[in-house]
Every structure is written in C-alpha cells, then in structure tokens.
Design an enzyme around this catalytic site. Structure first.
Site, PDB file in Angstrom:
ATOM      1  CB  CYS A  63      11.796   5.791   0.579  1.00 16.00           C
ATOM      2  SG  CYS A  63      10.597   5.788   1.895  1.00 16.00           S
ATOM      3  CB  ALA A  67      -0.902   0.010   1.234  1.00 11.66           C
ATOM      4  N   PRO A  68       0.421   2.321  -0.660  1.00 11.22           N
ATOM      5  CG  PRO A  68       0.344   4.537  -1.394  1.00 11.22           C
ATOM      6  CD  PRO A  68       1.162   3.592  -0.574  1.00 11.22           C
ATOM      7  N   GLY A  69       0.128   1.372  -3.278  1.00 11.87           N
ATOM      8  CA  GLY A  69      -0.032   0.601  -4.504  1.00 11.87           C
ATOM      9  C   GLY A  69       0.729   1.077  -5.721  1.00 11.87           C
ATOM     10  CG  ASP A  80       8.714  -0.121  -1.375  1.00 14.10           C
ATOM     11  OD1 ASP A  80       9.877   0.295  -1.294  1.00 14.10           O
ATOM     12  OD2 ASP A  80       7.726   0.632  -1.482  1.00 14.10           O
ATOM     13  NE  ARG A 111       0.279   2.174   4.473  1.00 15.22           N
ATOM     14  CZ  ARG A 111       0.777   3.216   3.813  1.00 15.22           C
ATOM     15  NH1 ARG A 111       0.343   4.425   4.103  1.00 15.22           N
ATOM     16  NH2 ARG A 111       1.698   3.062   2.886  1.00 15.22           N
ATOM     17  CE  LYS A 141       8.628   1.367  -4.574  1.00 13.57           C
ATOM     18  NZ  LYS A 141       7.873   2.320  -3.728  1.00 13.57           N
TER      19      LYS A 141
HETATM   20  N1  SAM Z   1       5.196  -0.326  -2.001  1.00 16.36           N
HETATM   21  C1  SAM Z   1       4.294   0.737  -1.617  1.00 16.36           C
HETATM   22  C2  SAM Z   1       4.027   1.608  -2.814  1.00 16.36           C
HETATM   23  O1  SAM Z   1       4.828   1.630  -3.738  1.00 16.36           O
HETATM   24  O2  SAM Z   1       2.959   2.264  -2.858  1.00 16.36           O
HETATM   25  C3  SAM Z   1       4.809   1.503  -0.416  1.00 16.36           C
HETATM   26  C4  SAM Z   1       5.052   0.615   0.770  1.00 16.36           C
HETATM   27  S1  SAM Z   1       5.538   1.425   2.242  1.00 16.36           S
HETATM   28  C5  SAM Z   1       7.162   1.857   1.919  1.00 16.36           C
HETATM   29  C6  SAM Z   1       5.690   0.097   3.347  1.00 16.36           C
HETATM   30  C7  SAM Z   1       4.400  -0.591   3.738  1.00 16.36           C
HETATM   31  O3  SAM Z   1       4.699  -1.656   4.650  1.00 16.36           O
HETATM   32  C8  SAM Z   1       3.412   0.313   4.448  1.00 16.36           C
HETATM   33  O4  SAM Z   1       2.195   0.347   3.752  1.00 16.36           O
HETATM   34  C9  SAM Z   1       3.239  -0.331   5.824  1.00 16.36           C
HETATM   35  O5  SAM Z   1       1.914  -0.251   6.319  1.00 16.36           O
HETATM   36  C10 SAM Z   1       3.626  -1.764   5.562  1.00 16.36           C
HETATM   37  N2  SAM Z   1       4.024  -2.492   6.793  1.00 16.36           N
HETATM   38  C11 SAM Z   1       4.083  -2.008   8.044  1.00 16.36           C
HETATM   39  N3  SAM Z   1       4.430  -2.993   8.897  1.00 16.36           N
HETATM   40  C12 SAM Z   1       4.574  -4.115   8.190  1.00 16.36           C
HETATM   41  C13 SAM Z   1       4.884  -5.455   8.501  1.00 16.36           C
HETATM   42  N4  SAM Z   1       5.151  -5.825   9.745  1.00 16.36           N
HETATM   43  N5  SAM Z   1       4.913  -6.340   7.500  1.00 16.36           N
HETATM   44  C14 SAM Z   1       4.660  -5.975   6.236  1.00 16.36           C
HETATM   45  N6  SAM Z   1       4.363  -4.718   5.878  1.00 16.36           N
HETATM   46  C15 SAM Z   1       4.313  -3.797   6.838  1.00 16.36           C
END
Ligand code: SAM
Length: 452
Positions: free
Chosen positions: A231, A111-113, A178, A138, A115
C-alpha cells in the site's frame, strides 16, 4: 502535508500529473467492507443492512460505505463475521490470486486479516489456508479475526517467512505477499504513517519485501500463482521490487492483472529493470481507494536446487469421549469428525494438515476443552459451525435483546432449551450461551463485547 522526500520524489517522477493522481475524490479516507461469502452473498448483505452502501470497483464482494458516521466495528453483522471492514483498494489483491475450493493457500504477511478472510471465503471451507503473521501481538488479532469470520480451515502461524519456506517448500498452489511497506497509501487514513516516513524506511521495507518474496518463491508449487502487493507508491518497493524479483527468479513469469480499475505500473519507476511493467497495477488515490500496488506472477518451473516438502502426516486422530457426547447432542454433524487433542484442548483440524514444527496459534477450529470431566465448548466452535448447532436462540437485527447480548449481558431464552445453545442474528452465529431457567448466560469473550 506529505514529507519533502516524498513530494520531491513523486513530482520528479510524475511531473504535472502529481496533483491529479494524488487528488482524491473526497477529503475523507475511503471506507468500505468486504462481505464474507462464508456467511452470505453481497446481494443479501445489501438487502439486509440499514446503512447505505455502493458497489466497490476493486473486488466482487467489496462495498463502499460513504457515510463516515456508521460504526462498522459495533454492528451486529460485524460481530457475526458477515463482513470485514477494509479500506476499499486493500480488497483488490486477494481476488487476483484466483483461489478455488481445495487449494492450499499461503498468506505470508496476514495480520490483521482482511486479505486472509477473503482467501478463506474463496476456499469455501475446502483446502487449507496458512495464514502467517511475523509480529506476535498482531498474530493474535489475526487469529481472532479469522475466528470471527467463521473460518474452519486455517492454520494460523506466528513465524518468519524463511522458516515457513524451509518447512513447506513447493507446497502451496497460491501465495500472497502483502508486504510490510512504507505505507504511503496510508497518509490520509493514518497521519502517523506520514510522520514516520522517510527514505530510510522505504529502503528498509524494500529489503524486507525482497526477503519475503524469496521465501514465497520457494513455498509455491510449479504452476502456482504468487501475488505481491503493497500500500505504498515507492518505486523501490513496487515496480523495482518486481523487476529485481524477475531477475533473481527466471522460473517466474509476470502475468497481466486482468482488471479494469486503477492504472498500469509505470516504466520510469523500474530503475535498471526492463520488463513488461504495464502488467502490474497501481491504484492511485484518484482511483477511489487510498492506494495499492499489485503484481501477479506464475511459477513455471522449480527454482534452482528446490525440492518439494517431505511431510509427515499428522499423528492418527484420537477420540475424546467428552467431546463425542457433547457433539452427538449439540453438533451431530461434527460428532464423527477426527479430532486433535492438545493438552485439554479439542481441535477440529483441517484433514490436509501435515505435522509441522512451526509456531502454531491455531490449527482449524478450537472446539473446546475438557474441564473436570466435562466438555466446555469454545467461542470458535460457535462462530465456525453455529448454524449446525441443534439448540439455537435466534435474534434479528430488530430484536431488543440484541444490544444487551453484544454488551455481554444475559438475555431471556424464547426458544432455546436448557444447556449450551448458539445465539444468532438473522441466522448468523454470534457465539455460545448456556440456557438455564429461561435465561441465556452470555459466553461472548469479554474482549469482543460492545462496551462504552
Ligand atoms: N495482509 C494484511 C491484511 O490484509 O490485513 C495486512 C498486512 S500488512 C501490509 C504487513 C504485515 O507484515 C504486518 O502485519 C507486519 O507485522 C508484517 N511483517 C512485518 N515484518 C515482517 C517480516 N519480516 N516478515 C513477514 N511479515 C512481516
């Protein structure tokens, strides 16, 4: 102003390079879009939109949007899923996965999506995208974004990476992690990322990333590719994370990212881990985006004790006479497709999908539901397959009815006949409407309308 901890750490690592690497070409955060190949080519997009764009160095479908006043989220092409508004450097990791039509792809932190949309476009509707988000709120946004982009073959999950690894070991050709990170590349775009930043957060995110990577390793098949990205610039989450992963997982090999943009990963950020860190890639603020780190890895053999998933196929597809009658008239190309019935909902699920005991938010396309003996189509049916609808009301960017439609208003029907129709802009599906008495009743979900 960066935090004391951040500045002290980075000055110690970079010395005199600190000012140059963190200096960005402009004061404003970089903005960009990634064009959705399911809708059109980048060239078509450039030729059609009225705002200025420049090619992005970070991905083949990416464009920079230099004018900060362009309201990307309200643009009709945004509603029609022609692009995803994405920080330019964030578009880089998905392309490193080299996704091909037919692959089984897992995006573990989706999320948010942004990639996931790129991965879905690379699949071109063939194969399967499992797009997972841990946070339930999310995950709903992720589902809506993939729906807007017209993705027909995604399984949207709200799960923990561990449970996915248990359910689907050795199943995927490609996995993207990610990771949730300390967000140092967001300091300029999101000032709260700076306010919340401290060393404890870096350590916590590094631990989370480690757990997610271990789950990702299990999910991947032999010969499959894993891309890890953040990031942030923190060594514990970047170079050291990859070094530690390679030590825990000798079945993986680090590959070169094979790109020109950005800079190589740095030796003095590896801590105790000795490996070919120059194969990883960093995008610093001075490279044109807000900041990203990426590593590309191949799984050469199974991990210790790993077995492939033993999956049961889905229950045989059912028939639904209400859907069939509707589809035969309005979507004849879909009428013979197998459907999955869930309570009163009719789903067009990807044929690759096995039966799973996971928290599923969406499997394929929600075609609609049966209400009082009649089939009522869902928004997703139009965003995914609207171009195949036999009854269409076709608008253009210059059509004076377009703004009203996006506000949720009824419009005059010029071409569509009575009954359900797909409303399009320049041939791109915006959603469904119902025609009666020369007017198209608006069925755009309220949350998606251009209000205010
Ligand atoms: N890949 C997304 C995009 O391009 O739109 C952005 C992802 S963001 C960097 C990381 C995501 O990992 C967040 O949405 C977060 O809620 C989620 N996250 C948080 N804790 C997590 C966990 N324990 N395991 C997996 N994902 C988690």
């Amino acid at each position: 102003m960066p935090t004391e901890y951040f500045e002290a750490r980075e000055r110690a690592l970079l010395g005199e390079r600190y000012e140059a690497l963190y200096a960005a070409p402009s004061e404003k955060p970089a903005r960009g879009v990634t064009v959705n190949r399911l809708r059109m080519t980048r060239e078509e997009f450039c030729a059609r939109v009225e705002f200025a764009v420049e090619p992005s160095p970070f991905c083949s479908m990416g464009l920079l949007v230099p004018d900060p006043t362009v309201k990307l989220g309200r643009h009709p092409y945004h509603h029609a899923g022609a692009f995803y508004s994405q920080e330019p450097s964030a578009s880089a990791p998905a392309e490193l996965l080299d996704v091909r039509p037919g692959h089984k792809v897992l995006d573990l932190c989706a999320a948010p999506g942004g990639k996931s949309s790129q991965l879905a476009a690379a699949l071109g509707g063939e194969g399967l995208l499992v797009s997972n988000e841990y946070d339930s709120g999310r995950a709903v946004i992720l589902r809506q974004n993939l729906e807007r982009m017209g993705v027909p073959n995604a399984l949207v999950l709200n799960e923990t990476p561990e449970r996915i690894a248990k359910a689907l070991p050795g199943y995927f050709d490609r996995v993207l992690v990610d990771a949730p990170c300390s967000g140092e590349g967001m300091f300029r775009k999101e000032p709260q990322a700076m306010a919340q930043h401290n060393q404890g957060l870096v350590e916590h995110c590094a631990e989370l990333g480690r757990e997610i990577l271990d789950a990702a390793a299990v999910c991947l098949t032999e010969g499959g590719l894993l891309v890890y990205s953040t990031c942030t610039f923190a060594p514990e989450e970047d170079e050291m994370q990859v070094g530690a992963f390679l030590e825990r997982h000798p079945e993986f090999e680090l590959l070169d990212c094979g790109v020109e943009y950005g800079c190589a990963g740095e030796k003095n950020r590896c801590g105790e881990f000795q490996y070919a860190v120059e194969k990883t890639r960093r995008i610093w603020p001075c490279n044109g985006g807000e900041g990203h780190f990426m590593a590309r890895l191949r799984k050469n053999s199974r991990g210790e004790g790993e077995k492939d998933a033993r999956l049961k196929p889905q229950k045989p597809a059912k028939t639904c006479k209400e859907w069939y009658a509707f589809a035969k008239q309005s979507f004849p190309t879909l009428a013979e497709m197998p459907v999955t019935l869930l309570d009163d909902m009719v789903l067009l699920a990807p044929p690759e999908l096995p039966a799973l005991k996971l928290h599923i938010l969406r499997a394929g396309v929600l075609a609609g539901s049966v209400q009082k003996g009649r089939f009522v189509p869902a928004h997703h049916l139009f965003t995914a397959f609207g171009a195949q609808c036999t009854n269409r009301e076709e608008l253009t960017l210059n059509d004076e009815r377009l703004a009203g439609w996006l506000r949720g208003e009824e419009i005059d029907a010029h071409a569509a006949q009575n009954g359900w129709c797909c409303v399009t802009v320049d041939g791109l599906p915006l959603g469904g409407g119902k025609v009666s008495g020369g007017r198209v009743k608006n069925h755009l979900p309220k949350a998606l309308r251009n209000l205010g």
